[in-house]
Design a protein around this motif. Structure first.
Motif, PDB file in Angstrom:
ATOM      1  N   GLU A 179       0.910  -1.188  -0.032  1.00 22.21           N
ATOM      2  CA  GLU A 179       0.080   0.156  -0.097  1.00 22.21           C
ATOM      3  C   GLU A 179       0.807   1.194  -0.080  1.00 22.21           C
ATOM      4  OE1 GLU A 179      -2.963   1.436   3.420  1.00 22.21           O
ATOM      5  OE2 GLU A 179      -3.954  -0.019   2.243  1.00 22.21           O
ATOM      6  N   VAL A 180       0.485   2.297  -0.720  1.00 18.79           N
ATOM      7  CA  VAL A 180       1.296   3.564  -0.854  1.00 18.79           C
ATOM      8  C   VAL A 180       0.303   4.724  -0.930  1.00 18.79           C
ATOM      9  CG1 VAL A 180       1.267   3.610  -3.389  1.00 18.79           C
ATOM     10  CG2 VAL A 180       2.965   4.476  -2.120  1.00 18.79           C
ATOM     11  N   GLU A 181       0.714   5.766  -0.353  1.00 15.49           N
ATOM     12  CA  GLU A 181       0.045   7.012  -0.282  1.00 15.49           C
ATOM     13  C   GLU A 181       0.829   8.062  -1.019  1.00 15.49           C
ATOM     14  OE1 GLU A 181      -2.577   8.423   3.026  1.00 15.49           O
ATOM     15  OE2 GLU A 181      -1.052   9.747   3.250  1.00 15.49           O
ATOM     16  N   TYR A 182       0.052   8.900  -2.098  1.00 17.44           N
ATOM     17  CA  TYR A 182       0.785   9.971  -2.611  1.00 17.44           C
ATOM     18  C   TYR A 182      -0.050  11.328  -2.110  1.00 17.44           C
ATOM     19  CZ  TYR A 182       3.404   6.926  -5.843  1.00 17.44           C
ATOM     20  OH  TYR A 182       4.024   6.051  -6.461  1.00 17.44           O
ATOM     21  N   THR A 183       0.663  12.334  -1.815  1.00 15.66           N
ATOM     22  CA  THR A 183       0.129  13.659  -1.864  1.00 15.66           C
ATOM     23  C   THR A 183       0.636  14.491  -3.011  1.00 15.66           C
ATOM     24  OG1 THR A 183       0.286  13.748   0.467  1.00 15.66           O
ATOM     25  CG2 THR A 183       0.158  15.729  -0.316  1.00 15.66           C
ATOM     26  N   ALA A 184      -0.347  14.810  -3.680  1.00 18.88           N
ATOM     27  CA  ALA A 184       0.106  15.361  -4.980  1.00 18.88           C
ATOM     28  C   ALA A 184      -0.575  16.910  -5.219  1.00 18.88           C
ATOM     29  CB  ALA A 184      -0.573  14.406  -6.021  1.00 18.88           C
ATOM     30  N   GLU A 185       0.114  17.811  -5.870  1.00 19.48           N
ATOM     31  CA  GLU A 185      -0.250  18.758  -6.166  1.00 19.48           C
ATOM     32  C   GLU A 185      -0.195  19.318  -7.711  1.00 19.48           C
ATOM     33  OE1 GLU A 185       0.665  22.346  -3.456  1.00 19.48           O
ATOM     34  OE2 GLU A 185       1.563  20.949  -2.100  1.00 19.48           O
ATOM     35  N   GLY A 186      -0.790  20.232  -8.106  1.00 21.62           N
ATOM     36  CA  GLY A 186      -0.579  20.657  -9.349  1.00 21.62           C
ATOM     37  C   GLY A 186      -1.004  19.566 -10.516  1.00 21.62           C
ATOM     38  N   PHE A 187      -0.164  19.462 -11.403  1.00 21.83           N
ATOM     39  CA  PHE A 187      -0.312  18.920 -12.462  1.00 21.83           C
ATOM     40  C   PHE A 187      -0.485  17.237 -12.295  1.00 21.83           C
ATOM     41  CE2 PHE A 187       1.444  17.011 -16.653  1.00 21.83           C
ATOM     42  CZ  PHE A 187       0.185  17.244 -17.464  1.00 21.83           C
ATOM     43  N   LEU A 188       0.333  16.867 -11.129  1.00 25.91           N
ATOM     44  CA  LEU A 188       0.400  15.531 -10.828  1.00 25.91           C
ATOM     45  C   LEU A 188      -1.153  15.217 -10.132  1.00 25.91           C
ATOM     46  CD1 LEU A 188       1.388  12.714 -10.583  1.00 25.91           C
ATOM     47  CD2 LEU A 188       2.419  13.143  -8.544  1.00 25.91           C
ATOM     48  N   ALA A 189      -1.822  16.138  -9.520  1.00 21.93           N
ATOM     49  CA  ALA A 189      -2.865  15.939  -8.855  1.00 21.93           C
ATOM     50  C   ALA A 189      -4.001  15.822  -9.857  1.00 21.93           C
ATOM     51  CB  ALA A 189      -3.343  17.163  -7.690  1.00 21.93           C
ATOM     52  N   ARG A 190      -3.870  16.868 -10.637  1.00 21.14           N
ATOM     53  CA  ARG A 190      -4.783  16.739 -12.155  1.00 21.14           C
ATOM     54  C   ARG A 190      -4.754  15.397 -12.777  1.00 21.14           C
ATOM     55  NH1 ARG A 190      -7.590  20.338 -14.553  1.00 21.14           N
ATOM     56  NH2 ARG A 190      -7.162  21.883 -13.171  1.00 21.14           N
ATOM     57  N   ALA A 191      -3.604  14.769 -12.986  1.00 18.50           N
ATOM     58  CA  ALA A 191      -3.287  13.624 -13.810  1.00 18.50           C
ATOM     59  C   ALA A 191      -3.908  12.447 -12.940  1.00 18.50           C
ATOM     60  CB  ALA A 191      -1.779  13.251 -13.857  1.00 18.50           C
ATOM     61  N   PHE A 192      -3.684  12.308 -11.477  1.00 22.18           N
ATOM     62  CA  PHE A 192      -4.387  11.442 -10.740  1.00 22.18           C
ATOM     63  C   PHE A 192      -5.861  11.569 -10.828  1.00 22.18           C
ATOM     64  CE2 PHE A 192      -0.817  10.872  -7.618  1.00 22.18           C
ATOM     65  CZ  PHE A 192      -0.583   9.482  -7.771  1.00 22.18           C
ATOM     66  N   CYS A 193      -6.575  12.640 -10.688  1.00 19.52           N
ATOM     67  CA  CYS A 193      -7.899  12.948 -10.983  1.00 19.52           C
ATOM     68  C   CYS A 193      -8.407  12.164 -12.320  1.00 19.52           C
ATOM     69  CB  CYS A 193      -8.297  14.189 -10.664  1.00 19.52           C
ATOM     70  SG  CYS A 193      -8.127  14.669  -9.064  1.00 19.52           S
ATOM     71  N   HIS A 194      -7.550  12.517 -13.334  1.00 16.88           N
ATOM     72  CA  HIS A 194      -8.044  12.285 -14.719  1.00 16.88           C
ATOM     73  C   HIS A 194      -8.165  10.859 -14.805  1.00 16.88           C
ATOM     74  CE1 HIS A 194      -7.927  13.258 -19.272  1.00 16.88           C
ATOM     75  NE2 HIS A 194      -7.738  11.983 -19.026  1.00 16.88           N
ATOM     76  N   GLU A 195      -7.063   9.964 -14.362  1.00 16.68           N
ATOM     77  CA  GLU A 195      -7.022   8.793 -14.860  1.00 16.68           C
ATOM     78  C   GLU A 195      -7.819   8.142 -13.902  1.00 16.68           C
ATOM     79  OE1 GLU A 195      -5.549   7.873 -17.364  1.00 16.68           O
ATOM     80  OE2 GLU A 195      -4.327   9.643 -17.478  1.00 16.68           O
ATOM     81  N   ILE A 196      -8.001   8.476 -12.723  1.00 16.56           N
ATOM     82  CA  ILE A 196      -9.074   7.635 -11.649  1.00 16.56           C
ATOM     83  C   ILE A 196     -10.152   7.838 -11.961  1.00 16.56           C
ATOM     84  CG2 ILE A 196      -9.772   7.389  -9.234  1.00 16.56           C
ATOM     85  CD1 ILE A 196      -6.996   8.089  -8.325  1.00 16.56           C
ATOM     86  N   ASP A 197     -10.510   8.992 -12.723  1.00 21.62           N
ATOM     87  CA  ASP A 197     -11.964   9.147 -13.263  1.00 21.62           C
ATOM     88  C   ASP A 197     -12.160   8.187 -14.332  1.00 21.62           C
ATOM     89  OD1 ASP A 197     -13.060  11.209 -11.894  1.00 21.62           O
ATOM     90  OD2 ASP A 197     -12.656  12.794 -13.425  1.00 21.62           O
ATOM     91  N   HIS A 198     -11.378   7.732 -15.263  1.00 20.63           N
ATOM     92  CA  HIS A 198     -11.496   6.688 -16.135  1.00 20.63           C
ATOM     93  C   HIS A 198     -11.815   5.446 -15.759  1.00 20.63           C
ATOM     94  CE1 HIS A 198     -10.254   8.390 -20.114  1.00 20.63           C
ATOM     95  NE2 HIS A 198      -9.087   9.041 -19.552  1.00 20.63           N
ATOM     96  N   LEU A 199     -11.332   5.119 -14.475  1.00 20.14           N
ATOM     97  CA  LEU A 199     -11.721   3.833 -13.654  1.00 20.14           C
ATOM     98  C   LEU A 199     -13.034   3.839 -13.442  1.00 20.14           C
ATOM     99  CD1 LEU A 199      -8.439   3.232 -11.722  1.00 20.14           C
ATOM    100  CD2 LEU A 199      -8.755   2.556 -13.765  1.00 20.14           C
ATOM    101  N   ASP A 200     -13.696   5.067 -13.180  1.00 24.05           N
ATOM    102  CA  ASP A 200     -15.011   5.167 -12.901  1.00 24.05           C
ATOM    103  C   ASP A 200     -16.190   5.469 -13.848  1.00 24.05           C
ATOM    104  OD1 ASP A 200     -14.392   4.502 -10.218  1.00 24.05           O
ATOM    105  OD2 ASP A 200     -13.738   6.687  -9.852  1.00 24.05           O
ATOM    106  N   GLY A 201     -15.493   5.440 -15.338  1.00 24.01           N
ATOM    107  CA  GLY A 201     -16.257   5.663 -16.392  1.00 24.01           C
ATOM    108  C   GLY A 201     -16.400   6.976 -16.675  1.00 24.01           C
ATOM    109  N   ILE A 202     -15.697   7.966 -16.221  1.00 29.28           N
ATOM    110  CA  ILE A 202     -15.772   9.234 -16.334  1.00 29.28           C
ATOM    111  C   ILE A 202     -14.841  10.032 -17.453  1.00 29.28           C
ATOM    112  CG2 ILE A 202     -15.922  11.628 -15.220  1.00 29.28           C
ATOM    113  CD1 ILE A 202     -16.750  10.015 -12.747  1.00 29.28           C
ATOM    114  N   ILE A 203     -14.899  10.543 -18.322  1.00 28.16           N
ATOM    115  CA  ILE A 203     -14.011  11.212 -19.353  1.00 28.16           C
ATOM    116  C   ILE A 203     -14.090  12.837 -18.897  1.00 28.16           C
ATOM    117  CG2 ILE A 203     -13.438  11.657 -21.652  1.00 28.16           C
ATOM    118  CD1 ILE A 203     -15.287   9.209 -22.397  1.00 28.16           C
TER     119      ILE A 203
END
Length: 155
Positions: A117-141
């Protein structure tokens, strides 16, 4: 291990919710290699398993800034802080971009390839990338979150 076709906007697979990975086995390791092979054949910075037609909760992010690529299994955002609007694009929606409001900072929990198990605290572009890719897992574009989508002008 192969470069896979990236599903495009309108493909129903992109709107489906992905299943949790229960075991890191050869199938999952092969999927991760396919994600790498496919992403590195593009100029993108992230790819989620559904984008290559596999409904499993696996993402790959590589900001291509010298930092290590991030591979996460069963990622989830546990905290969102702030709000910021910026431009996004997507390998599944080529030729377009749009303005999307995302958290300024996120805390993301997931599993590494080694099963830790790992935890990331992300800001800026990395935070946006996490949100974008995790949205894909939930069927959200990302276009589901846009006020307006723009066609990119070719030079």
């Amino acid at each position: 291990m192969a470069i896979k076709d990236i599903l495009k906007f309108g493909d129903k697979t992109l709107t489906r919710v992905s299943r949790r990975v229960e075991k890191i086995d050869e199938e999952v390791l092969s999927l991760i290699q396919d994600l790498k092979d496919t992403l590195y054949n593009t100029d993108g910075v992230g790819l989620a398993a559904p984008q290559i037609g596999v409904l499993k909760r696996v993402i790959l992010i590589d900001l291509r800034d010298g930092s290590e690529p991030i591979i996460l299994i069963n990622p989830k955002i546990t905290k969102k802080i702030g709000r910021v609007e910026d431009i996004e694009g997507c390998l599944s929606y080529p030729g377009y971009e749009g303005e999307v409001v995302r958290p300024r900072r996120v805390i993301v929990l997931g599993i590494t390839l080694e099963g830790n198990e790992v935890e990331y605290t992300a800001e800026g572009f990395l935070a946006r990338a996490f949100c974008h890719e995790i949205d894909h897992l939930d069927g959200i574009i990302y276009t589901d979150r846009c006020k307006k989508v723009y066609k990119i002008e070719e030079e």
